[in-house]
Motif scaffolding. Structure first.
Motif: not given
Length: 99
Positions: A1-8, A48-62
């Motif tokens: 699910m957090s991958r979807m946030l990165i897609d946004y 979407r971000a209200q209910t999903v937390e990003l993983l560390e590597e996703e935060r770096v990508e963000k």
């Protein structure tokens, strides 16, 4: 699910790049069109971000994506400044004629 946030974030980055391309071509209608697409994506992301937390590597990508979006925004503003000044001059001239 957090991958979807990165897609946004990636979709917003893509729209931001297209806004920059439109600004470089002085296609201000295109800039507005892509800005609208960004606004829709941002609203969806907020929801979407209200209910999903990003993983560390996703935060770096963000963070990388956000820097790119901010760089694009700064470049768009630089390109738009002469156009905005022109419009201001036109509006001030029109106001002078109306008085």
């Amino acid at each position: 699910m957090s991958r979807m946030l990165i897609d946004y974030y990636k979709a917003i980055e893509d729209s931001s790049a297209k806004m920059l391309e439109a600004a470089q071509a002085q296609d201000w209608e295109g800039v507005v069109r892509y800005e609208g697409a960004c606004a829709v994506l941002i609203e969806q992301l907020r929801h979407r971000a209200q209910t999903v937390e990003l993983l560390e590597e996703e935060r770096v990508e963000k963070a990388r994506i956000m820097r790119r979006i901010l760089e694009n925004d700064a470049r768009i503003r630089d390109l738009a400044e002469p156009w905005v000044q022109y419009l201001d001059g036109q509006m001030n001239g029109a106001r002078t004629l109306l008085h």
